[in-house]
Design an enzyme around this catalytic site. Structure first.
Site, mmCIF file in Angstrom:
data_model
loop_
_atom_site.group_PDB
_atom_site.id
_atom_site.type_symbol
_atom_site.label_atom_id
_atom_site.label_comp_id
_atom_site.label_asym_id
_atom_site.label_seq_id
_atom_site.Cartn_x
_atom_site.Cartn_y
_atom_site.Cartn_z
ATOM 1 N N SER A 49 0.839 -1.211 0.000
ATOM 2 C CA SER A 49 0.000 0.000 0.000
ATOM 3 C C SER A 49 0.868 1.253 0.000
ATOM 4 C CB SER A 49 -0.909 0.011 1.233
ATOM 5 O OG SER A 49 -1.748 -1.114 1.242
ATOM 6 N N ARG A 87 0.906 7.967 6.050
ATOM 7 C CA ARG A 87 0.019 7.126 6.856
ATOM 8 C C ARG A 87 -1.406 7.679 6.861
ATOM 9 N NH1 ARG A 87 0.306 2.611 9.590
ATOM 10 N NH2 ARG A 87 2.528 2.534 9.204
ATOM 11 N N HIS A 121 -2.825 6.581 3.650
ATOM 12 C CA HIS A 121 -3.084 5.140 3.766
ATOM 13 C C HIS A 121 -4.403 4.870 4.491
ATOM 14 C CE1 HIS A 121 -2.391 1.231 6.005
ATOM 15 N NE2 HIS A 121 -2.177 0.846 4.774
#
Lengths: 218, 218
Positions: A17, A40, A43
């Protein structure tokens, strides 16, 4: 229709990812200490808009890491139990960090009613009092309530709390943009997602990214 | 810079937020039973993309409401404790609905390790077994793990579970789009946010919108 599944082991999915996120960000670069935090958040949301909206005060990451590493002396105060559920518990325990959310406390509900304030604002006042009484350093995380962020900004201006970091990522349509602009003019280390977007998962992603930085350093 | 705060009472903020959402959606219309669900997801994310991506099977809302009103006979199975923290607890209690997340259960971790499966998939298997043993109806809510959604789809195809609703809003970059496409081909009532976006807060928003429908009916 893309129905074929990628065959990856569970542990490989996160790595893959982040590769995809890096590919799609193309030549875009970020300051080194911010990069893993921004990625993050992307994500967690699958929303690349955060690459443009995530805003850090100059000292935000270093101040946060210094507090998080100050074993047993730092508390993280959140405005939702969702964020609290989303933080990586093992990292908190390892670092001896207390993570609290006062929103559902009966005394907070009572005081909010009596004072005609939001529970979010009362929660932040309670956190400031607790920090003063215990001598703990505070990281505030606001993923939902702009009133919490506004209350924190007032507490800072009144000199009643000196947070090591304020995460300002409430989401919504009323007073959210304003609350974020205000905290960015206060004298405090901050990480803010400008605009309307944010949320409890975004707040948790930022906190986890900070905690993982410490894990990686070791 | 827009720094002036709108002066609203706490209870008015949500109403005003929904007014803004309605204004900004302009002439866009939705089927009546879907409208408040879609708007609540936008309210939770400040992301109007959901107006395009939210997809409902024909019977999704009616099937979900029938299960939620079936006092004490329905369980909601979630793939994150964040979603569980985000559901309106008083509504659940009033309706006698059990809301569970097995992700952090030690037996799930153990079985996942033994079988080389994800904890999400093992959790969904456990939910199917529990539903069979207790005779409960099941609403699945997937806000994080595409593997949970894939596991549910397999359980449905094998006839091992007959959910009243599957909420399919995992977020991410690997197997998320595919998992959503798959569940939409299964013979089950579903609410899906197509594409990469979704999350625990989106799942909670959908569940809360369904619960509030019942509150409003009364």
């Amino acid at each position: 229709m893309k129905m074929e599944l990628e065959q990856l082991l569970p542990g490989e999915i996160e790595r893959r990812s982040f590769e995809i996120i890096t590919e799609e960000l193309g030549e875009r670069t970020f300051p080194k200490e911010q990069e893993d935090i921004i990625k993050r958040v992307i994500h967690t949301t699958a929303d690349f808009e955060y690459a443009d909206t995530m805003t850090f005060s100059k000292d935000a990451v270093s101040s946060a890491l210094s507090a998080l590493k100050d074993r047993g002396r730092t508390m993280i105060v959140m405005d939702t139990n969702m964020t609290r559920s989303g933080i990586h518990r093992a990292s908190l325990e390892k670092l001896g960090i207390e993570a609290v959310c006062y929103m559902a406390d009966p005394d907070v509900a009572r005081e909010a009613k009596e004072q005609g304030m939001t529970r979010a604002a009362v929660s932040m006042n309670k956190a400031a009092r607790t920090a003063e009484e215990t001598g703990k350093r505070v990281i505030f995380s606001v993923g939902n309530a702009p009133t919490a962020l506004i209350a924190i900004e007032e507490l800072i201006r009144e000199g009643r709390v000196h947070p090591a970091l304020v995460i300002g990522v409430p989401v919504g349509f009323v007073n959210v943009v304003q609350a974020k602009e205000r905290i960015m003019t206060a004298d405090v280390p901050y990480i803010v997602a400008k605009g309307r977007k944010g949320g409890s998962t975004v707040a948790a992603a930022i906190l986890n990214a900070l905690l993982y930085k410490i894990d990686t350093e070791r």
